[in-house]
Design a protein around this motif. Structure first.
Motif, PDB file in Angstrom:
ATOM      1  N   ASP A   1       0.817  -1.221   0.000  1.00  0.00           N
ATOM      2  CA  ASP A   1       0.000   0.000   0.000  1.00  0.00           C
ATOM      3  C   ASP A   1       0.845   1.263   0.000  1.00  0.00           C
ATOM      4  O   ASP A   1       0.357   2.333  -0.383  1.00  0.00           O
TER       5      ASP A   1
ATOM      6  N   ARG B   1      -0.361  -8.188   4.418  1.00  0.00           N
ATOM      7  CA  ARG B   1      -1.314  -9.298   4.366  1.00  0.00           C
ATOM      8  C   ARG B   1      -0.655 -10.648   4.098  1.00  0.00           C
ATOM      9  O   ARG B   1      -1.338 -11.658   3.953  1.00  0.00           O
TER      10      ARG B   1
ATOM     11  N   ALA C   1       3.455  -0.059  18.841  1.00  0.00           N
ATOM     12  CA  ALA C   1       2.436   0.878  18.368  1.00  0.00           C
ATOM     13  C   ALA C   1       2.916   2.325  18.483  1.00  0.00           C
ATOM     14  O   ALA C   1       2.699   3.136  17.573  1.00  0.00           O
TER      15      ALA C   1
ATOM     16  N   TRP D   1      -0.889   8.280   9.919  1.00  0.00           N
ATOM     17  CA  TRP D   1      -1.755   7.168  10.315  1.00  0.00           C
ATOM     18  C   TRP D   1      -1.726   6.046   9.287  1.00  0.00           C
ATOM     19  O   TRP D   1      -1.865   4.867   9.655  1.00  0.00           O
ATOM     20  N   ASN D   2      -1.553   6.384   8.024  1.00  0.00           N
ATOM     21  CA  ASN D   2      -1.468   5.338   6.999  1.00  0.00           C
ATOM     22  C   ASN D   2      -0.198   4.517   7.183  1.00  0.00           C
ATOM     23  O   ASN D   2      -0.196   3.299   6.985  1.00  0.00           O
ATOM     24  N   TRP D   3       0.904   5.176   7.544  1.00  0.00           N
ATOM     25  CA  TRP D   3       2.159   4.468   7.854  1.00  0.00           C
ATOM     26  C   TRP D   3       1.938   3.532   9.042  1.00  0.00           C
ATOM     27  O   TRP D   3       2.326   2.364   9.004  1.00  0.00           O
ATOM     28  N   TRP D   4       1.304   4.066  10.095  1.00  0.00           N
ATOM     29  CA  TRP D   4       1.027   3.275  11.294  1.00  0.00           C
ATOM     30  C   TRP D   4       0.145   2.071  10.962  1.00  0.00           C
ATOM     31  O   TRP D   4       0.416   0.942  11.408  1.00  0.00           O
ATOM     32  N   ARG D   5      -0.883   2.305  10.159  1.00  0.00           N
ATOM     33  CA  ARG D   5      -1.798   1.222   9.764  1.00  0.00           C
ATOM     34  C   ARG D   5      -1.061   0.087   9.056  1.00  0.00           C
ATOM     35  O   ARG D   5      -1.245  -1.094   9.383  1.00  0.00           O
ATOM     36  N   GLN D   6      -0.197   0.449   8.135  1.00  0.00           N
ATOM     37  CA  GLN D   6       0.551  -0.570   7.403  1.00  0.00           C
ATOM     38  C   GLN D   6       1.506  -1.331   8.324  1.00  0.00           C
ATOM     39  O   GLN D   6       1.603  -2.556   8.261  1.00  0.00           O
TER      40      GLN D   6
ATOM     41  N   MET E   1       1.373  -1.793  11.615  1.00  0.00           N
ATOM     42  CA  MET E   1       0.717  -2.631  12.608  1.00  0.00           C
ATOM     43  C   MET E   1       0.047  -3.855  11.994  1.00  0.00           C
ATOM     44  O   MET E   1      -0.290  -4.806  12.705  1.00  0.00           O
ATOM     45  N   ALA E   2      -0.113  -3.875  10.678  1.00  0.00           N
ATOM     46  CA  ALA E   2      -0.694  -5.053  10.018  1.00  0.00           C
ATOM     47  C   ALA E   2       0.284  -6.212   9.963  1.00  0.00           C
ATOM     48  O   ALA E   2      -0.115  -7.371   9.813  1.00  0.00           O
TER      49      ALA E   2
END
Length: 276
Positions: A36, A62, A155, A182-187, A189-190
């Motif tokens: 992403d 993923r 986190a 937040w997009n960096w964090w989202r990726q 933490m996945a």
């Protein structure tokens, strides 16, 4: 999107957009992110008529949260499995940061005809760690600090990095983009903690000197001159000297995450290199 299963049973997630008979461009993301992170580039080149492909490295995004194989030889083998599965020919491989190391290792070993060109952006080669051969590298204590921060509070660490040095948001007068943070964090933490922990060693201690020397295709080395994550003097300025057909392009004032913050600058330069 799709999934391939490697020899050791790891599932690698990938995106594959665009005409299957168009020239393929394969994007390799940095730590601790996912495919992403290339959204701006994927859409730009898709709309230019290219076939665009990006995968989540094992342990990231993923893909399977592996506890083994989180090192460069296996990362490159996973890429080889993906390119074999898709039967890519004449592809351009573009890697950012850790992904640049992955590109160097894969391209140096790729089957004839698979790769047309390569691009290393803010990339970790030839080696990030300070060694006798590369005294300008970063001391091991820097990477030990990464590991300690990851274990203490992943986190929070994954908020601190994009809020600060990754995108240059810690510079005076910087325009902070909260959505990008937040997009960096989202990726991040996945992905899996174990894989992320292992990957710190992979991106910092792997020596890509021989890989760079072995690459025969035209290679563009792009680097922000204000990169606070992968200092330019110990990376791009050295890598281009090891490449047989290397071209260096640097960007005054731009940060490590310039593909996101300055996609409008980076994307046309990538296009010019691919078409040139």
């Amino acid at each position: 999107m799709g999934i391939i299963t490697t020899k050791d049973g790891t599932e690698i997630f990938y995106k594959d957009w665009g005409p299957k008979d168009a020239q393929p461009i394969v994007f390799h993301h940095g730590w601790p992110l996912s495919a992403d992170d290339w959204d701006s580039q994927m859409m730009y080149f898709l709309l230019k008529g290219y076939r665009v492909i990006a995968h989540d490295r094992r342990g990231h995004g993923r893909s399977t949260q592996t506890d083994t194989g989180n090192e460069m030889d296996t990362y490159a083998a996973d890429v080889a499995a993906l390119t074999d599965h898709l039967d890519l020919k004449g592809a351009v491989h573009i890697g950012h940061s850790t992904g640049g190391g992955e590109v160097a290792r894969y391209v140096a070993r790729a089957k004839p005809g698979r790769v047309a060109k390569a691009v290393l952006i803010g990339a970790v080669p030839p080696i990030m760690l300070k060694t006798a051969a590369y005294p300008g590298g970063l001391p091991i204590e820097v990477f030990d600090g990464f590991r300690a921060a990851l274990l203490a509070n992943r986190a929070q660490f994954f908020l601190d990095v994009p809020t600060g040095p990754f995108f240059g948001f810690n510079r005076p007068g910087a325009k902070v983009d909260q959505g990008v943070i937040w997009n960096w964090w989202r990726q991040g933490m996945a992905g899996g903690t174990k894989a992320h922990y292992d990957c710190i060693k992979a991106f910092s201690e792997t020596d890509f000197t021989e890989d760079l020397k072995a690459i025969t295709v035209p290679t563009l080395v792009m680097h922000g001159e204000d990169d606070q994550i992968v200092p330019i003097a110990a990376s791009a300025l050295l890598s281009v000297k090891l490449l047989k057909h290397g071209t260096l392009k640097t960007y005054p004032g731009l940060p490590h995450g310039m593909c996101t913050t300055h996609a409008d600058v980076v994307n046309p330069d990538l296009l010019a290199f691919i078409k040139g």
